[in-house]
Design a protein around this motif. Structure first.
Motif, PDB file in Angstrom:
ATOM      1  N   ARG A 162       6.780  -3.517  -1.647  1.00 44.19           N
ATOM      2  CA  ARG A 162       5.707  -3.047  -0.760  1.00 44.19           C
ATOM      3  C   ARG A 162       4.791  -2.059  -1.499  1.00 44.19           C
ATOM      4  O   ARG A 162       3.569  -2.130  -1.374  1.00 44.19           O
ATOM      5  CB  ARG A 162       6.319  -2.370   0.469  1.00 44.19           C
ATOM      6  CG  ARG A 162       5.300  -1.808   1.458  1.00 44.19           C
ATOM      7  CD  ARG A 162       6.013  -1.261   2.685  1.00 44.19           C
ATOM      8  NE  ARG A 162       5.114  -0.483   3.522  1.00 44.19           N
ATOM      9  CZ  ARG A 162       4.249  -1.001   4.385  1.00 44.19           C
ATOM     10  NH1 ARG A 162       4.163  -2.298   4.522  1.00 44.19           N
ATOM     11  NH2 ARG A 162       3.485  -0.219   5.121  1.00 44.19           N
ATOM     12  N   ALA A 163       5.401  -1.180  -2.293  1.00 49.29           N
ATOM     13  CA  ALA A 163       4.610  -0.213  -3.055  1.00 49.29           C
ATOM     14  C   ALA A 163       3.742  -0.919  -4.094  1.00 49.29           C
ATOM     15  O   ALA A 163       2.570  -0.577  -4.279  1.00 49.29           O
ATOM     16  CB  ALA A 163       5.527   0.797  -3.740  1.00 49.29           C
ATOM     17  N   GLU A 186       2.635  -3.983  -3.966  1.00 45.28           N
ATOM     18  CA  GLU A 186       1.559  -4.680  -3.251  1.00 45.28           C
ATOM     19  C   GLU A 186       0.420  -3.713  -2.926  1.00 45.28           C
ATOM     20  O   GLU A 186      -0.767  -4.040  -3.103  1.00 45.28           O
ATOM     21  CB  GLU A 186       2.107  -5.288  -1.963  1.00 45.28           C
ATOM     22  CG  GLU A 186       1.047  -6.002  -1.128  1.00 45.28           C
ATOM     23  CD  GLU A 186       1.565  -6.429   0.241  1.00 45.28           C
ATOM     24  OE1 GLU A 186       1.044  -7.408   0.780  1.00 45.28           O
ATOM     25  OE2 GLU A 186       2.482  -5.755   0.766  1.00 45.28           O
ATOM     26  N   GLY A 187       0.788  -2.499  -2.463  1.00 53.51           N
ATOM     27  CA  GLY A 187      -0.231  -1.497  -2.162  1.00 53.51           C
ATOM     28  C   GLY A 187      -1.000  -1.072  -3.401  1.00 53.51           C
ATOM     29  O   GLY A 187      -2.234  -0.923  -3.360  1.00 53.51           O
ATOM     30  N   LYS A 211      -4.951   3.170   3.948  1.00 52.28           N
ATOM     31  CA  LYS A 211      -3.961   2.220   4.459  1.00 52.28           C
ATOM     32  C   LYS A 211      -2.955   1.850   3.366  1.00 52.28           C
ATOM     33  O   LYS A 211      -1.737   1.911   3.578  1.00 52.28           O
ATOM     34  CB  LYS A 211      -4.668   0.968   4.966  1.00 52.28           C
ATOM     35  CG  LYS A 211      -3.718  -0.156   5.371  1.00 52.28           C
ATOM     36  CD  LYS A 211      -4.484  -1.418   5.736  1.00 52.28           C
ATOM     37  CE  LYS A 211      -3.539  -2.582   5.996  1.00 52.28           C
ATOM     38  NZ  LYS A 211      -4.268  -3.835   6.299  1.00 52.28           N
ATOM     39  N   TYR A 212      -3.464   1.467   2.201  1.00 51.65           N
ATOM     40  CA  TYR A 212      -2.573   1.042   1.128  1.00 51.65           C
ATOM     41  C   TYR A 212      -1.785   2.201   0.541  1.00 51.65           C
ATOM     42  O   TYR A 212      -0.665   2.034   0.048  1.00 51.65           O
ATOM     43  CB  TYR A 212      -3.373   0.336   0.027  1.00 51.65           C
ATOM     44  CG  TYR A 212      -4.079  -0.911   0.504  1.00 51.65           C
ATOM     45  CD1 TYR A 212      -3.458  -1.780   1.399  1.00 51.65           C
ATOM     46  CD2 TYR A 212      -5.372  -1.212   0.074  1.00 51.65           C
ATOM     47  CE1 TYR A 212      -4.108  -2.924   1.845  1.00 51.65           C
ATOM     48  CE2 TYR A 212      -6.026  -2.355   0.508  1.00 51.65           C
ATOM     49  CZ  TYR A 212      -5.400  -3.201   1.397  1.00 51.65           C
ATOM     50  OH  TYR A 212      -6.034  -4.330   1.844  1.00 51.65           O
ATOM     51  N   GLU A 251       5.768   4.392  -1.047  1.00 50.61           N
ATOM     52  CA  GLU A 251       7.085   5.015  -0.912  1.00 50.61           C
ATOM     53  C   GLU A 251       7.874   4.800  -2.201  1.00 50.61           C
ATOM     54  O   GLU A 251       7.547   3.938  -3.020  1.00 50.61           O
ATOM     55  CB  GLU A 251       7.845   4.404   0.257  1.00 50.61           C
ATOM     56  CG  GLU A 251       7.219   4.656   1.615  1.00 50.61           C
ATOM     57  CD  GLU A 251       8.038   4.017   2.713  1.00 50.61           C
ATOM     58  OE1 GLU A 251       8.968   4.682   3.205  1.00 50.61           O
ATOM     59  OE2 GLU A 251       7.752   2.860   3.079  1.00 50.61           O
ATOM     60  N   ILE A 307      11.133  -1.784  -0.644  1.00 54.99           N
ATOM     61  CA  ILE A 307      10.270  -0.613  -0.844  1.00 54.99           C
ATOM     62  C   ILE A 307       9.417  -0.775  -2.096  1.00 54.99           C
ATOM     63  O   ILE A 307       8.209  -0.519  -2.085  1.00 54.99           O
ATOM     64  CB  ILE A 307      11.123   0.670  -0.915  1.00 54.99           C
ATOM     65  CG1 ILE A 307      11.673   1.017   0.471  1.00 54.99           C
ATOM     66  CG2 ILE A 307      10.316   1.838  -1.477  1.00 54.99           C
ATOM     67  CD1 ILE A 307      12.671   2.146   0.475  1.00 54.99           C
ATOM     68  N   GLN A 353       1.701   2.842   1.703  1.00 54.62           N
ATOM     69  CA  GLN A 353       2.769   1.984   1.195  1.00 54.62           C
ATOM     70  C   GLN A 353       3.439   2.560  -0.045  1.00 54.62           C
ATOM     71  O   GLN A 353       4.390   1.991  -0.558  1.00 54.62           O
ATOM     72  CB  GLN A 353       2.215   0.588   0.852  1.00 54.62           C
ATOM     73  CG  GLN A 353       1.677  -0.156   2.056  1.00 54.62           C
ATOM     74  CD  GLN A 353       1.127  -1.527   1.688  1.00 54.62           C
ATOM     75  OE1 GLN A 353       0.187  -2.023   2.295  1.00 54.62           O
ATOM     76  NE2 GLN A 353       1.714  -2.162   0.678  1.00 54.62           N
TER      77      GLN A 353
END
Length: 237
Positions: free
Chosen positions: A82-83, A85-86, A108-109, A114, A79, A112
């Motif tokens: 991913r966050a 990266e966004g 979109k980003y 979360e 999580i 991410q």
């Protein structure tokens, strides 16, 4: 049996066989000592057997908890990565301007973003460390991991807390004041996303999250989880 030995001693004394009596007495003492030693050995063996059963129960409880902890920590990592990266991609989009493609990418980003805080199962370890049960665990390496677990976990939580304090104390209040959360005032929301303050808030969030990722990668918490799982795993005989 006691009466039997007593009669032998009495007969030897009555027959005035003093030398044989003393030899017999010494032999009887040796037999008694051997009996006591055997009884102690059996008692020690039985106690050790009980201790190993208790130890295995403790290890099974810790192993079960830390298998769950590992699963949760792996989810936490995924999580946060991913966050991050966004957020990294969001920052590259600034300034958004009126570019429809950038706004599509922003939405979109933003999905991410979360979050997850780490709350591991620690009851099994705490009950062992805070009692004499720790002495039942024979593996000294495992003992060290169990004793140091609380401090390692709290060190990680401090870094995580810095990130979530920023979200709670600064970012979310800013969002509530700066955005129309109903989504009706699109012009207002568009204007807010094009302000320097908004961009700086996103950059700050990214930087704080980098701190969490650094804690995951450089602090010993993940190694502790993996080693406790490994060292408490039932051995295949």
């Amino acid at each position: 049996m006691i009466n039997f030995f007593r009669k032998i001693r009495q007969n030897l004394l009555m027959e005035n066989k003093t030398g044989k009596y003393f030899k017999y007495a010494i032999g009887e003492i040796v037999l008694v000592m051997i009996g006591i030693l055997l009884a102690l050995q059996v008692s020690n063996w039985n106690q050790d057997r009980k201790d190993r059963i208790s130890e295995r129960k403790l290890l099974d409880n810790i192993h079960r908890d830390f298998v769950h902890n590992k699963v949760d920590f792996d989810s936490l990592k995924a999580i946060h990565y991913r966050a991050l990266e966004g957020l990294e991609k969001l920052v590259t989009l600034f300034p958004l301007g009126n570019d429809s493609l950038k706004y599509a990418a922003y939405k979109k980003y933003n999905l991410q973003m979360e979050g997850m805080t780490y709350y591991p199962y620690s009851g099994s370890i705490e009950s062992v460390v805070n009692s004499n049960a720790l002495q039942l665990i024979q593996d000294e390496e495992l003992q060290k991991y169990l004793v140091s677990w609380k401090d390692v976990f709290l060190d990680y939580k401090e870094d995580e807390k810095v990130y979530y304090d920023y979200l709670t104390d600064f970012l979310w209040p800013y969002y509530r004041d700066a955005f129309d959360t109903t989504g009706k005032d699109t012009a207002m929301n568009l204007a807010t996303r094009n302000t320097i303050k908004f961009q700086n808030m996103i950059v700050s969030r990214r930087n704080y999250l980098r701190g969490v990722i650094k804690a995951i990668e450089e602090e010993p918490i993940e190694n502790h989880i993996n080693e406790i799982v490994r060292l408490t795993k039932p051995k295949v005989e």
